[in-house]
Design an enzyme around this catalytic site. Structure first.
Site, PDB file in Angstrom:
ATOM      1  N   ARG A 187       0.849  -1.182   0.078  1.00 36.55           N
ATOM      2  CA  ARG A 187      -0.052  -0.017  -0.066  1.00 36.55           C
ATOM      3  C   ARG A 187       0.860   1.278   0.072  1.00 36.55           C
ATOM      4  O   ARG A 187       0.543   2.238  -0.593  1.00 36.55           O
ATOM      5  CB  ARG A 187      -0.940   0.011   1.087  1.00 36.55           C
ATOM      6  N   CYS A 248      -0.204   7.159   8.358  1.00 37.35           N
ATOM      7  CA  CYS A 248      -0.649   5.830   7.790  1.00 37.35           C
ATOM      8  C   CYS A 248      -1.957   6.154   6.644  1.00 37.35           C
ATOM      9  O   CYS A 248      -1.503   6.961   5.893  1.00 37.35           O
ATOM     10  CB  CYS A 248      -1.260   4.896   8.895  1.00 37.35           C
ATOM     11  N   LYS A 250      -5.653   6.513   7.875  1.00 38.73           N
ATOM     12  CA  LYS A 250      -6.560   7.416   8.502  1.00 38.73           C
ATOM     13  C   LYS A 250      -6.091   7.709   9.976  1.00 38.73           C
ATOM     14  O   LYS A 250      -6.883   7.998  10.815  1.00 38.73           O
ATOM     15  CB  LYS A 250      -7.821   6.580   8.511  1.00 38.73           C
TER      16      LYS A 250
END
Length: 297
Positions: A187, A248, A250
């Site tokens: 991610r 990160c 959220k």
């Protein structure tokens, strides 16, 4: 017993079990179940109602947040936080112990630990090993709802532990803070999608390092030792003697970085609350890095 651990970031399952047995639960010691799961997987409140640590209240992070924000888990106001935790029987004199039921051993509990700290409350700890190990070790559980007497909590925002979009944007030029992203490597790189959300490509803030939060936990779900944690920071060339911002998607798993640094003796890590969710939608394209199809997030 309680006063010996007021400023410890972690308490053991054994310590909590002994505290419950000795009748220490009450205005001076409160326990919170801060579980949250992706929609369509597990149901946190339902699981709490079925079984939880005796005396624990359910901390609903969906309620204790800024519901007016377009981003997922932004901090509530001082008044909102104070009213919410006061309704759970927590005052400024309460030692708060937070856990969650995630299979990793800990997921959302460090976020709630950080929320208390950012609102000026230092006597807060994470249950090391979480509910997973509480069950594994055979400690008692109950389905009986907790009904604590409401208390008065005064929240005072500690802005040194919180960073805004504008501050992180400015930091790209000043480089006063190191920036570390706690998401999984795919991610962070932009090669794997962000889960459970539409319209948010993966990638990272330019100049940020990657320290996946799972690396701070053992296979059994406990926090690694301070020595092991320091080695992880050193391996990523993150200098714990210098200012540090955690990010990160959220603002949740970033708090694992804050907790890990705290356990290494660094209590001043700031969290970028909006994190990638805000950055992706607000920041100039050249500040978003991705190895995905477009090359930019």
């Amino acid at each position: 017993m309680v006063h010996q651990v007021l400023y410890r970031a972690l308490v053991s399952t054994k310590w909590l079990a002994e505290s419950i047995r000795s009748g220490s639960l009450g205005p001076g010691l409160r326990v919170l179940d801060a579980s949250w799961y992706s929609p369509g997987t597990r149901q946190a409140r339902k699981e709490y109602q079925e079984r939880h640590v005796p005396g624990a209240s359910f901390f609903d992070i969906e309620e204790c947040r800024d519901t007016t924000s377009p981003y997922e888990m932004m901090l509530p106001s001082e008044a909102h936080f104070a009213d919410y935790v006061g309704s759970l029987g927590i005052s400024n004199d309460t030692h708060v112990v937070v856990y969650d039921g995630d299979n990793l051993g800990s997921f959302y509990a460090p976020r709630v630990w950080w929320m208390f700290r950012v609102f000026g409350h230092r006597t807060v700890s994470v249950l090391n090993g979480g509910f997973r190990n509480w069950l594994k070790e055979g400690h008692p559980v109950t389905s009986e709802p907790s009904r604590p007497e409401p208390a008065v909590f005064k929240a005072t925002l500690d802005r040194s532990l919180l960073k805004t979009y504008e501050q992180v944007l400015e930091n790209l030029q000043s480089k006063r803070f190191q920036l570390v992203d706690s998401r999984a490597q795919g991610r962070y790189l932009g090669t794997e999608p962000e889960p459970d959300i539409v319209g948010l490509d993966s990638g990272h803030i330019r100049g940020s390092a990657n320290m996946p939060f799972m690396n701070f936990l053992t296979e059994d779900g406990f926090e690694k030792s301070p020595e092991e944690l320091r080695a992880i920071f050193q391996d990523k060339k993150v200098d714990l003697s210098q200012p540090l911002i955690a990010t990160c998607r959220k603002g949740v798993t970033a708090c694992h970085i804050a907790l890990a640094a705290y356990l290494c003796g660094k209590p001043d890590v700031a969290v970028y609350d909006g994190s990638w969710s805000e950055w992706f939608h607000q920041a100039p394209p050249e500040t978003r890095v991705s190895q995905g199809k477009s090359g930019k997030a």
